[in-house]
Design a protein around this motif. Structure first.
Motif, PDB file in Angstrom:
ATOM      1  N   GLU A 161      57.652  35.690  37.234  1.00 10.87           N
ATOM      2  CA  GLU A 161      56.661  35.079  38.133  1.00 10.87           C
ATOM      3  C   GLU A 161      55.263  35.655  37.962  1.00 10.87           C
ATOM      4  OE1 GLU A 161      59.587  36.363  38.983  1.00 10.87           O
ATOM      5  OE2 GLU A 161      59.452  37.645  40.769  1.00 10.87           O
ATOM      6  N   ASP A 162      55.136  36.727  37.181  1.00 14.24           N
ATOM      7  CA  ASP A 162      53.816  37.279  36.870  1.00 14.24           C
ATOM      8  C   ASP A 162      53.165  36.568  35.684  1.00 14.24           C
ATOM      9  OD1 ASP A 162      55.253  40.464  37.572  1.00 14.24           O
ATOM     10  OD2 ASP A 162      53.855  39.359  38.858  1.00 14.24           O
ATOM     11  N   THR A 163      53.891  35.663  35.064  1.00 16.30           N
ATOM     12  CA  THR A 163      53.349  34.915  33.937  1.00 16.30           C
ATOM     13  C   THR A 163      52.155  34.072  34.381  1.00 16.30           C
ATOM     14  OG1 THR A 163      55.476  34.805  32.781  1.00 16.30           O
ATOM     15  CG2 THR A 163      53.855  33.097  32.255  1.00 16.30           C
ATOM     16  N   ALA A 164      51.038  34.271  33.709  1.00 21.77           N
ATOM     17  CA  ALA A 164      49.801  33.578  34.081  1.00 21.77           C
ATOM     18  C   ALA A 164      48.708  33.956  33.091  1.00 21.77           C
ATOM     19  CB  ALA A 164      49.369  33.970  35.492  1.00 21.77           C
ATOM     20  N   VAL A 165      47.592  33.264  33.206  1.00 13.70           N
ATOM     21  CA  VAL A 165      46.374  33.708  32.541  1.00 13.70           C
ATOM     22  C   VAL A 165      45.664  34.630  33.514  1.00 13.70           C
ATOM     23  CG1 VAL A 165      44.185  33.046  31.513  1.00 13.70           C
ATOM     24  CG2 VAL A 165      46.186  31.579  31.211  1.00 13.70           C
ATOM     25  N   TYR A 166      45.323  35.807  33.047  1.00 11.96           N
ATOM     26  CA  TYR A 166      44.672  36.809  33.882  1.00 11.96           C
ATOM     27  C   TYR A 166      43.180  36.839  33.553  1.00 11.96           C
ATOM     28  CZ  TYR A 166      49.100  38.534  35.620  1.00 11.96           C
ATOM     29  OH  TYR A 166      50.311  38.642  36.264  1.00 11.96           O
ATOM     30  N   TYR A 167      42.391  36.717  34.601  1.00 19.91           N
ATOM     31  CA  TYR A 167      40.940  36.660  34.461  1.00 19.91           C
ATOM     32  C   TYR A 167      40.297  37.879  35.120  1.00 19.91           C
ATOM     33  CZ  TYR A 167      41.683  31.706  33.442  1.00 19.91           C
ATOM     34  OH  TYR A 167      42.108  30.516  32.902  1.00 19.91           O
ATOM     35  N   CYS A 168      39.214  38.321  34.515  1.00 24.87           N
ATOM     36  CA  CYS A 168      38.432  39.406  35.075  1.00 24.87           C
ATOM     37  C   CYS A 168      37.134  38.828  35.634  1.00 24.87           C
ATOM     38  CB  CYS A 168      38.123  40.425  33.969  1.00 24.87           C
ATOM     39  SG  CYS A 168      37.030  41.767  34.464  1.00 24.87           S
ATOM     40  N   LYS A 169      36.710  39.351  36.767  1.00 27.67           N
ATOM     41  CA  LYS A 169      35.452  38.931  37.366  1.00 27.67           C
ATOM     42  C   LYS A 169      34.569  40.144  37.623  1.00 27.67           C
ATOM     43  CE  LYS A 169      34.848  37.884  41.734  1.00 27.67           C
ATOM     44  NZ  LYS A 169      34.922  37.189  43.048  1.00 27.67           N
ATOM     45  N   LEU A 170      33.341  40.005  37.180  1.00 27.28           N
ATOM     46  CA  LEU A 170      32.327  41.032  37.407  1.00 27.28           C
ATOM     47  C   LEU A 170      31.378  40.510  38.473  1.00 27.28           C
ATOM     48  CD1 LEU A 170      30.760  43.631  36.354  1.00 27.28           C
ATOM     49  CD2 LEU A 170      29.557  42.070  34.836  1.00 27.28           C
ATOM     50  N   LYS A 171      31.178  41.267  39.521  1.00 24.98           N
ATOM     51  CA  LYS A 171      30.308  40.848  40.615  1.00 24.98           C
ATOM     52  C   LYS A 171      29.216  41.885  40.806  1.00 24.98           C
ATOM     53  CE  LYS A 171      30.481  39.099  45.359  1.00 24.98           C
ATOM     54  NZ  LYS A 171      29.404  39.916  45.930  1.00 24.98           N
ATOM     55  N   ILE A 172      27.983  41.442  40.580  1.00 22.69           N
ATOM     56  CA  ILE A 172      26.814  42.310  40.754  1.00 22.69           C
ATOM     57  C   ILE A 172      25.927  41.641  41.788  1.00 22.69           C
ATOM     58  CG2 ILE A 172      24.889  43.450  39.623  1.00 22.69           C
ATOM     59  CD1 ILE A 172      26.408  43.069  36.975  1.00 22.69           C
ATOM     60  N   GLY A 173      25.896  42.183  42.990  1.00 25.29           N
ATOM     61  CA  GLY A 173      25.175  41.524  44.067  1.00 25.29           C
ATOM     62  C   GLY A 173      25.787  40.161  44.312  1.00 25.29           C
TER      63      GLY A 173
END
Length: 118
Positions: A91-103
């Motif tokens: 169930e952990d199968t997925a596309v994993y995305y990273c997000k960078l948040k600056i302000g």
């Protein structure tokens, strides 16, 4: 263009571990140190969901589905965030995305596929 780049995905068997990396090499290291970083995932036919989040101060939060199995960390000297995933399940199968948040600015990576299957 400031866009984080994910790596480390792959095919693993249930119970195994993976560590994903999210590198923001085009970001000044002082700016990166002031950013929040998040990992999200999206499985086929499902909405994107929060996996883990780490603030500029190092405070970490996790989605209910992964709490206790996954661990997020960051290395400001390398402009990189990591996601350690233990006890992976199908169930952990997925596309994993990273997000960078600056302000108020958010930048998403292209994603890395994680497949858990025997």
């Amino acid at each position: 263009q400031v866009r984080p780049v994910e790596s480390g995905g792959g095919l693993v068997q249930p119970g195994e571990s993976l560590t994903l990396s999210c590198a923001a090499s085009r970001v000044d290291f002082k700016v990166f140190a002031r950013s929040d970083m998040g990992w999200y995932r999206q499985a086929p036919g499902k909405q994107r969901e929060l996996v883990a989040y780490i603030t500029r101060d190092g405070e970490a939060n996790y989605g209910d589905a992964v709490n206790g199995r996954f661990s997020i960390s960051r290395n400001n000297a390398e402009n990189t965030a990591y996601l350690r995933m233990d006890g992976l399940q199908p169930e952990d199968t997925a596309v994993y995305y990273c997000k960078l948040k600056i302000g108020s600015i958010e930048k998403w990576g292209q994603g890395t596929q994680v497949t858990v299957s025997s």
